[in-house]
Structures are given as C-alpha cells and as structure tokens.
Design an enzyme around this catalytic site. Sequence first.
Site, PDB file in Angstrom:
ATOM      1  N   ASP A 166     -36.928   6.458  62.169  1.00 33.67           N
ATOM      2  CA  ASP A 166     -36.113   8.174  61.747  1.00 33.67           C
ATOM      3  C   ASP A 166     -34.636   8.040  62.334  1.00 33.67           C
ATOM      4  O   ASP A 166     -34.160   7.854  63.596  1.00 33.67           O
ATOM      5  CB  ASP A 166     -36.500   9.172  62.264  1.00 33.67           C
ATOM      6  N   ASP A 179     -32.823   9.410  56.076  1.00 29.92           N
ATOM      7  CA  ASP A 179     -32.831   9.138  57.221  1.00 29.92           C
ATOM      8  C   ASP A 179     -34.092   7.974  57.405  1.00 29.92           C
ATOM      9  O   ASP A 179     -34.093   8.054  58.803  1.00 29.92           O
ATOM     10  CB  ASP A 179     -32.158   9.486  57.790  1.00 29.92           C
TER      11      ASP A 179
END
Length: 831
Positions: A711, A754
């Site tokens: 992430d 993301d």
Amino acid sequence: MKGKEKTKEQLMDELVKLRQQIIELQKSEIKHQQVEETLGENEEKYRTLVEMATDAIFIETVEGRILECNTAGAKMYGYTKEEMIGLTLADLVPEEFAKILPPVITEKETTHGIFLPRISKKKDGSIFPTEIASKIINIAGKPRLIAYIRDITKRKETEKKLRKARKMFASLFNSNPEAALYHDKDGRIININSRFTELFGYTPKEMIGKKIDEGMIYPENKIEEGKRLTKDGLTFEGISDHKTIRKKKDGTLVSVIISTAPVIIDKKAQGTIGLYRDITERKKAEEALGKSQQEFAALFNNSPNAGLYHDKEGLILNVNPRFTELFGHTLEELKGKNINQGIIFPQDKIREESEKLTKLALEGKVIEHETIRKKKDGTLVPVIISVSPVIIEGQSKGVIAFFQDITKQKNMLEKLKESEEKYRNLFENIPGAYYRTDKDGNLIMINPEGAKLFGYNSPEDILRKSISQHFYFAPKERKKYLKELEKNKGNLKDFELTLKKKDGSPLVISDSSHYYYNKEGKVAGVEGIFADITERKKTREELRKSHQEFASLFKSSPEALVYVDENTNIINMNPRFTELFGYTLEEIKGKNINEGIIHPPGKIEEGKNLDKMAFSEGYFNYETIRKKKDGTLFPVSISGSTIIIDGKLKGMIGTYFDITERKKMEEELEKLAHFDALTGCCNRGYGMGLLEQQMKLAQRKKYPLLLAYIDIDRLKYINDTFGHKEGDMVLKEGAKLFKSTLREIDIICRIGGDEFFFIFPDSSLDDAPLIRERINKNLEKLNQRLNLPYKIDFSIGLSHYSPSHPLSKEELIKIADDNMYIEKKKIKEGK
C-alpha cells in the site's frame, strides 16, 4: 451448762463454714441469673431468625394443631398470626387432601427434613403450590411437629416459561431454513436440524455425541480452520458470515456461509449454535455476474461505436477507445466532468438536447437520436446517439451513450439518392425489359421498354396481369420455365423463351431472372431482365463494355488482387498487388501462386488448401501470414472468389488486405485488457489469474510461493494536497521502482487505487528481509532523486503458500492484507 458451752474457736470455725456456704450460694445465684440471661438471648435470636425467614415456619402438635407461627407463614396463607394459632393442617390444604391426613402424625408421616411438593389453600380459598419439610422434635419433653413451608408459585411460573422457551427454541432450531448444529463447549454435538441432514446427508443419530472437529463435514484442508471457528464460536461475539467450504457425507464439497452464536448460561458460554447457508447458487450467480461484467467491459471497450458512460448526475465515468479516436478526448481529460458542460456540443446545439436525452434514458427509455457533435479540434461530425439506462437492482444508476459516426453513411445516403435517381432513369430508359412478378405470377413491376416490347403504351396498361394467361401461348411453357428456375436454385441466365405480344404475335426473348425474397427469407416472386433476341448485338456490346469495367475495377481496386486460372497459375495482378508484395506482373506471370512466391515455407500447404476450398465452395476468407519480395512477413486477410464463365470454372480472384495496423490495434486492446493503463502493471483480473496459475505450479512442483501486499502510504493526502496528477506520478514512480527492484520472474499487479500485490515464485518468508531491504534501499534513492515536499513510503504485508499446507487464493490475500494493515498501524503509532 459450762460443758454445753462451745468454745470460741469452735464458734469461729462454724462461722467461717457458714460464710463459705453463703458465698457458694451467692455464686450459684449469679450463675443461675447468667443461664437465664443466655436463655433469654438465645430465645430472642431464635424468634428474630424465625421472623426473618421467608418460608412459613409452624410448630404444631402431633395432631396437627398450630401452636406457633411466624409472620411469613401467616402472610403466605392470608391470616394474621393470631388467626393462625389453633388452626390445623386440614385448614391449610384443599378438602380432598384434608380427608387423607392422619389423626396423629408420627415420624413415619414426616418428610424427615426433605422438601416435598404439596398443594396449599389460603384463607380466601385460593389454591397455590408449595413445598413442605417436616420433622418431629421434643420441646420441653413433649413431641412437637416443626414444619417449613415454601411458596413455589413464582418458581412454577418460571418453570412454565422455561418449558415454553425450550419448546420455542426447539421449534426455531428444527424449522430454521438454514442448516443448524448445536454443540457443547467441548465441541460435542448435541443436536442438528432437518435442514442440516438435507444439506450434508448426516442423520441426528450419526452426528449426536460426536465432536464437530472430528472432521465429518471438514475437507482435509479445512480441519484447522474448523477448529479455529469452533473456538471462536464460544466467544461472546461469535462468528458472522464466514465464507468457506464444507464436505457432505458423499464427499461432495459445498460452498457455505457460517454464522455462529454462543449459548450463554449463567453468563458463561456453554455451547455454540452454528448456521450453515448453502451459497452454491450464489457463487454461481457471482461468477456469472463477474463474467457478465467482463463481457460488458469487453463489449464497451471493443465497440466499433464511440461509447461514454456517465452517472445520473451527468458526471463522466468512462469512455472507450473509439470515443477517444472519434472525438480526440482521453478518459483522463473527461473523467469526473459533466457531459452537459458542452465538451462535445457545437455552439448551436444547446445542452438542453443532451439533458433531455439523459432524462428520457433515466426514465427507462432507449433513445436513438441523430444530431451533430464537436470533436476536440472543433471539427463537426454527424452522429447517431443511442442512449440507454444502466439499471442496477431495479434502479437507474447512470446512462450509456454510443455515438455512431455517420459521416460515411451521410455520404453514402447522398450517393444512394444519386444512385436511386440513376436507377430510376436506368429503369425507365433501359433498352431491355425489367420486370418483377409476385409469387402467383402476376406482373407487379415492368419498365416502359418492357411494356413497349409487349405492345402496350405504358406500364400501367400491363401491370397486375397474369404472366401465364396473357403472355404465354401455352400455360405449360410457364410451368417449364418455373421448373428450370427451381432446378437452377432460383437463378437463370440467358434462358430463351417465346412469349405473346398484345396483338398475339410472338416475342422471342433471352431472359435472365432469379427469385427475390421477403423479410422472412421466403420466395416472394421472380424478377429479371429480358431482351428481344434481335437486339443480341447490342447485348454483346454491353458485355464487352462490362469486361472493360471489370478490367478497370480490377486495376483501380484499393486492395491487392491476383487473377489465377483453374490450376492456380498467375494470369494477372493489379498495381496494389505490386505495391504490397513488391513483384511486377512480368516477374511472376505464369508461375503458380503456391510455389512459395508470397508464402512463408510453413504456409505453402495452407495456400493450396485455401485454393481447394475456393474451387469447391466458391469463396473463402482467411487471416494468415504472407511474405513480401524482400522476405518481410506481414499479416493479411485473404479472400478468394471463383470466376465462372458460361457455367464453367475459369479461375479465381484472390484479394489480399494488409491488416498490420489492425493487428497492432488488437494487440494494444489485448494489452489494455490485461494491464493497468497508468502503471503498466498487471491489472486486478489478470493478476488474480496469474496468482492462481502460480499457486497450481507451486503445488505441482512442490516449491513455496511468497505473496506481498503493498500500500502506498498517504496517497489520498498527496492527491488532496497536490492534485491527482501528482498522485498518478507517485503511482508511476512506485511501479518503476518495483519493476527495477524485483526479479523478472516476479509478478507485479495493481489491485486498484494505492494497492499492489507481488507474487514471488519459489520464494518463502526467509527471502522477505532481503526483498524489504532492496525495496527500502531503492525507495530511499527515489525520494532523494525526486526531492519532493513529502516522502513516498510503502506498507508491506506478507503471506506464504506452502504445498504441504496449502491455502486458498482468498486466504493468501487476506493474510497479506491483514499483515499490511498491522504494519501500517505500527508505523502510525510509531509517528
């Protein structure tokens, strides 16, 4: 007298003794007083205890007459204490019980201090349930019956409610539409319902008493999971909607959702009730939905028309490649903008037109509307807009609009109008006769020349007449003609007929005709052209002209054409063939097309087979590879049509279309379908497929597999603070870093937003520190090089696939995802 007198010493001794006796008596009196005081205190304590008791306490004679009673006893039966004294046991029970009481109660008739049930009667005659414990004791040397009586009315009501609750529980458990299983805190099965038997095939007799974790309904790879769920089910939270796989009695695996709740007794979990919902059909529906979504995306992205998808507020969500190609706007330029802001509207096309179309679509109507729209460069383009609603769960969520560029159609329409005018002129002025009959043989169309040939002044004079009755000398000739037409599959050429004119004179014609069909594909009649045989020279001249037109079309065709004879020897080719392949007619005329002139070595047999297909079926179309004079290979679309002259095969025309650009476009579309457009990484769907392949490969070759869930931290902050272009730059730089850091065999997939995941074949958790070190080292260099007002950072979660302890794809991803969020949380707490 003197002899009788006691001495002083004797008197003193007697006086001492007497005093001693007085002291002893005084001590005895004090002790007696102390005993009386102790007895008084004990009696007071006894009476206090009796009065404080919630049970009724009676002291009775052995004949059952009450001598003493506490306040609780009087209140229980509805009397005062004074009223109770003197009553008998018979006064406190229903009449039927009073009749069987013994006149004198002996030790045998007592309960020996044990509480036993009895029905009692109050002063007002009402009956209520009680428990009594009785015993005979001696008080002041007399036998007395002491009785303790307890009102159990509330307890009986509670027991009644408990029985009702148990019946309700049993009813709910047994009639539950989900498969239900009840086990104790040790996992031992107490009960299952009929739906459980229906779903898993086990009867209660087979299940009850066995432990749930023995694996009767667990697949081999789910036993540990089952034990964990059994343990978690005893917690106060239970388990909610856990998707997994379970096994039926016959070994069949079934997809289920498990929900459990603990059975709480005295604030402690004493067991668990588990519900198993069969989601096989739902899984199929989800798979069908996923397939439908993929099909929709494929149809949308590959549509030949420009496609645009916006929500019900008009905000653009997606456009397909054809939209960008037609209007010049990319998805990045349009996403989030309102379609009604005039992006593709000409000045004279106000937004009300678009808003009206959107409104009608959201009302559930499918609209087709012809109008004008504007390209990015300002060019106007005529389009047909097809607008339809996107219905999700019965509600309109947005609109899909397809824009069909009708520039060519417009041009074609103009040409068609010109063609119709030419056709009309041709029809009316053609030197031969054109006609059409219906299926019953009535003449429904004929040109003026045709009417004139039959001796009529105008077509109106001849229409609706029966061909067989008015134009044949003998009706059987008409039947002969129709039979010949049928024999030749509805197509005749230069068929000679003798017909009858209006004045009865013969008319010898050469007829070329065929069936024409209605919308259902059925024969609607016959149409054709005929000419007076005397005009044959004129027909031959027309034929020569036709040959010239063919030659002109052959040479000027934009496609590469080659004409071969029935043995596939080259007779002719057009300039485009020379341009495409590099050969002149002089170089290859007379050579066989299948000698490898334009065929790669491995395609010669293919070429021969295609020619055979053309000669046997009359036509073929095929995509393959061909070779230019300089050896360059390129993709082509080949079609072949045979040349039939006077019913005989004379050769074939091969058409070659260079599809290099189309293939490149197809490859680009394929890439878009599998890779993320922004980062160039695998997209979610493709990445999931690769993960599944790698898991199967790891299982087959018995090597480990490492999965990392990545992430990009604070991407939302970057987007909100510096803009989405900045966020896109961070995603691109991150993807470049991953590609430069990882091995070529490692797989990088962007899940969305993301989040990424990496697949490391033949790697385990032992390799994780080195991977982290390489990523962190290159990340530090990246931040130094970019020198941004913020630092790019990642949170990483890992999971491990072992062939000896295999996990599902979803489990692998969830473990890595959970570990990633744990790391992210630690980073936040550290800051």
